[in-house]
Design a protein around this motif. Structure first.
Motif, PDB file in Angstrom:
ATOM      1  N   SER A  23       0.681  -0.864  -0.020  1.00 29.26           N
ATOM      2  CA  SER A  23      -0.407   0.513   0.246  1.00 29.26           C
ATOM      3  C   SER A  23       1.158   0.930   0.001  1.00 29.26           C
ATOM      4  N   PHE A  24       0.040   2.214  -0.096  1.00 26.27           N
ATOM      5  CA  PHE A  24       1.126   3.962   0.430  1.00 26.27           C
ATOM      6  C   PHE A  24       1.497   3.835   1.477  1.00 26.27           C
ATOM      7  N   HIS A  25       0.672   3.234   2.049  1.00 25.13           N
ATOM      8  CA  HIS A  25       0.973   4.312   4.180  1.00 25.13           C
ATOM      9  C   HIS A  25       2.381   2.871   3.670  1.00 25.13           C
ATOM     10  N   HIS A  26       2.377   1.409   3.144  1.00 21.30           N
ATOM     11  CA  HIS A  26       3.129   0.853   3.241  1.00 21.30           C
ATOM     12  C   HIS A  26       5.109   1.754   2.814  1.00 21.30           C
ATOM     13  N   ASN A  36      -4.565  15.133   0.803  1.00 22.37           N
ATOM     14  CA  ASN A  36      -4.575  14.472  -0.794  1.00 22.37           C
ATOM     15  C   ASN A  36      -4.969  16.397  -1.368  1.00 22.37           C
ATOM     16  N   SER A  37      -3.583  16.761  -2.337  1.00 21.74           N
ATOM     17  CA  SER A  37      -3.581  17.660  -3.349  1.00 21.74           C
ATOM     18  C   SER A  37      -4.694  18.418  -3.838  1.00 21.74           C
ATOM     19  N   TYR A  64       5.824  13.706   2.447  1.00 19.41           N
ATOM     20  CA  TYR A  64       4.789  13.772   1.590  1.00 19.41           C
ATOM     21  C   TYR A  64       5.125  12.886   0.013  1.00 19.41           C
ATOM     22  N   LEU A  65       4.228  11.790   0.113  1.00 23.96           N
ATOM     23  CA  LEU A  65       4.569  10.702  -1.568  1.00 23.96           C
ATOM     24  C   LEU A  65       3.044  11.564  -2.595  1.00 23.96           C
ATOM     25  N   ASN A  66       4.096  11.344  -3.609  1.00 23.97           N
ATOM     26  CA  ASN A  66       4.073  11.396  -5.055  1.00 23.97           C
ATOM     27  C   ASN A  66       2.685  10.050  -5.957  1.00 23.97           C
ATOM     28  N   ILE A  67       1.713   9.536  -5.869  1.00 19.60           N
ATOM     29  CA  ILE A  67       0.994   8.769  -5.900  1.00 19.60           C
ATOM     30  C   ILE A  67       0.878   8.736  -7.290  1.00 19.60           C
ATOM     31  N   HIS A  68       0.729   7.915  -7.844  1.00 17.62           N
ATOM     32  CA  HIS A  68       1.162   6.949  -9.009  1.00 17.62           C
ATOM     33  C   HIS A  68       0.484   6.131  -9.043  1.00 17.62           C
ATOM     34  N   HIS A  69      -0.891   5.864  -9.950  1.00 18.47           N
ATOM     35  CA  HIS A  69      -2.346   5.250  -9.664  1.00 18.47           C
ATOM     36  C   HIS A  69      -1.961   3.951 -11.005  1.00 18.47           C
ATOM     37  N   ASN A  70      -1.719   2.645 -11.112  1.00 17.11           N
ATOM     38  CA  ASN A  70      -1.978   1.558 -11.716  1.00 17.11           C
ATOM     39  C   ASN A  70      -2.969   0.935 -11.915  1.00 17.11           C
ATOM     40  N   THR A 128      -5.668  10.941 -12.299  1.00 13.71           N
ATOM     41  CA  THR A 128      -6.502  12.437 -13.924  1.00 13.71           C
ATOM     42  C   THR A 128      -5.286  13.279 -13.462  1.00 13.71           C
ATOM     43  N   ILE A 129      -4.608  14.106 -12.636  1.00 13.84           N
ATOM     44  CA  ILE A 129      -3.502  15.211 -11.934  1.00 13.84           C
ATOM     45  C   ILE A 129      -2.773  14.102 -11.872  1.00 13.84           C
ATOM     46  N   ARG A 130      -1.208  14.316 -12.690  1.00 17.94           N
ATOM     47  CA  ARG A 130      -0.369  13.937 -12.709  1.00 17.94           C
ATOM     48  C   ARG A 130       0.600  13.972 -11.327  1.00 17.94           C
ATOM     49  N   ASN A 131       0.418  15.091 -10.847  1.00 17.09           N
ATOM     50  CA  ASN A 131       0.467  15.659  -9.742  1.00 17.09           C
ATOM     51  C   ASN A 131      -0.135  16.043  -9.123  1.00 17.09           C
ATOM     52  N   ASN A 132      -0.437  14.242  -8.358  1.00 18.00           N
ATOM     53  CA  ASN A 132      -0.957  14.188  -7.286  1.00 18.00           C
ATOM     54  C   ASN A 132      -0.245  13.897  -5.946  1.00 18.00           C
ATOM     55  N   GLU A 133      -0.495  14.581  -4.968  1.00 14.41           N
ATOM     56  CA  GLU A 133       0.901  14.431  -4.091  1.00 14.41           C
ATOM     57  C   GLU A 133       0.164  14.040  -2.162  1.00 14.41           C
ATOM     58  N   THR A 134      -0.124  12.896  -1.652  1.00 17.17           N
ATOM     59  CA  THR A 134      -0.300  12.813  -0.424  1.00 17.17           C
ATOM     60  C   THR A 134       0.525  13.139   1.298  1.00 17.17           C
ATOM     61  N   ARG A 135       0.268  13.976   1.463  1.00 16.89           N
ATOM     62  CA  ARG A 135       0.326  14.455   3.051  1.00 16.89           C
ATOM     63  C   ARG A 135       0.589  12.764   4.157  1.00 16.89           C
ATOM     64  N   PHE A 136       1.008  12.045   4.962  1.00 24.26           N
ATOM     65  CA  PHE A 136       1.322  11.959   5.575  1.00 24.26           C
ATOM     66  C   PHE A 136       2.019  11.993   6.805  1.00 24.26           C
ATOM     67  N   VAL A 137       1.150  11.820   7.647  1.00 22.20           N
ATOM     68  CA  VAL A 137       2.179  11.841   9.709  1.00 22.20           C
ATOM     69  C   VAL A 137       2.620  10.631  10.014  1.00 22.20           C
ATOM     70  N   VAL A 138       3.787  10.935  10.526  1.00 22.71           N
ATOM     71  CA  VAL A 138       4.500  10.020  11.958  1.00 22.71           C
ATOM     72  C   VAL A 138       3.672  10.132  12.752  1.00 22.71           C
ATOM     73  N   VAL A 139       2.623   9.741  13.692  1.00 19.20           N
ATOM     74  CA  VAL A 139       2.480   9.580  15.327  1.00 19.20           C
ATOM     75  C   VAL A 139       2.330   8.514  16.832  1.00 19.20           C
TER      76      VAL A 139
END
Length: 274
Positions: A13-16, A55-56, A80-86, A167-178
């Motif tokens: 997963s993206f979290h991983h 998410n952006s 911050y992680l750029n999200i690439h969906h496949n 749809t949008i190439r610059n698709n970024e998600t912000r994650f926090v470490v808690v």
């Protein structure tokens, strides 16, 4: 003791992916919901947790703000992680063979335009992107596709039928470490903070708070309001600020603790967005 990091979802997963980039090769505690993720940290099944917060494209993940606050978790870092969906499925299949695609609602939303050209495909919301990929692999499910990151295709021996379908190439998600306790970061390294407060129903009360931040040379990077269930039409505000000098933040905090109700620092950490 080796550290164990709780993630929402499973390996692949993206979290991983965030865990691998932020912590390196750490063991993970797989959780199928954010509530379970928080429980894993509080019960000490995990030393810390990675949690998506915004998410952006889709904006804030509001329930996660409430979870951090209600469980008095401390934000010790961000990533911050750029999200690439496949789009992926069993090897040997084509997009025309796929009848249903399962994925997280956020992933489906971010890939909606791509699927307009394939009206024969039914889109179905599911709990986790990588978990769908694993299910397809384990059940040898023909005609079923998953939207997930490239790592999931490798882990679960699936074929990528279409890459980069967001749809949008610059698709970024912000994650926090808690984690339940605050981390010890030297103050000369800290340049970002997350806080929460409530305000009275008075004209200009929020503007006054924002002026304090500005006067103390804080740059507000995020503000999110959240209804207070016990008090209809009253809101809590979650704010992220960056600063060049920790003393500027200390000065603002001392004023805000007096001005605002139920003021709380959620975390003081290093800004990952330079």
């Amino acid at each position: 003791m080796d550290q164990r990091i709780a993630i929402q979802g499973i390996k692949g997963s993206f979290h991983h992916q965030v865990v691998m980039e932020y912590f390196g090769d750490s063991a993970v505690e797989e959780c199928m919901s954010f509530d379970a993720l928080v429980d894993a940290v509080i019960s000490k099944k995990a030393n810390a947790a990675v949690m998506a917060i915004e998410n952006s494209i889709a904006g804030s993940i509001i329930p996660n703000y409430a979870l951090i606050d209600a469980n008095r978790l401390h934000i010790i870092g961000e990533h911050y992680l750029n999200i690439h969906h496949n789009l992926m499925g069993l090897k040997g299949q084509t997009i025309e063979d796929i009848k249903e695609v399962y994925s997280h609602p956020m992933a489906l939303l971010q890939c909606k335009k791509f699927f307009k050209q394939y009206p024969h495909i039914k889109l179905v919301e599911d709990a986790d992107t990588a978990e769908v990929a694993r299910r397809i692999h384990q059940g040898n499910l023909k005609g079923v596709g998953a939207i997930a990151g490239k790592a999931a295709a490798g882990l679960y021996d699936l074929e990528i039928l279409a890459a980069e379908i967001q749809t949008i190439r610059n698709n970024e998600t912000r994650f926090v470490v808690v984690q339940p306790t605050n981390s010890v970061i030297p103050t000369d390294k800290i340049n970002k903070a997350s806080m929460k407060f409530e305000l009275d129903h008075k004209r200009g009360s929020l503007a006054t708070v924002l002026n304090v931040m500005s006067d103390c040379k804080l740059n507000m990077t995020k503000i999110q309001s959240l209804p207070i269930m016990e008090t209809p039409w009253k809101y809590a505000f979650f704010v992220d600020v960056t600063f060049e000098d920790y003393q500027h933040f200390q000065k603002a905090r001392s004023v805000l603790e007096i001005m605002a109700e139920k003021f709380r620092i959620h975390g003081e950490y290093i800004n990952a967005k330079r």
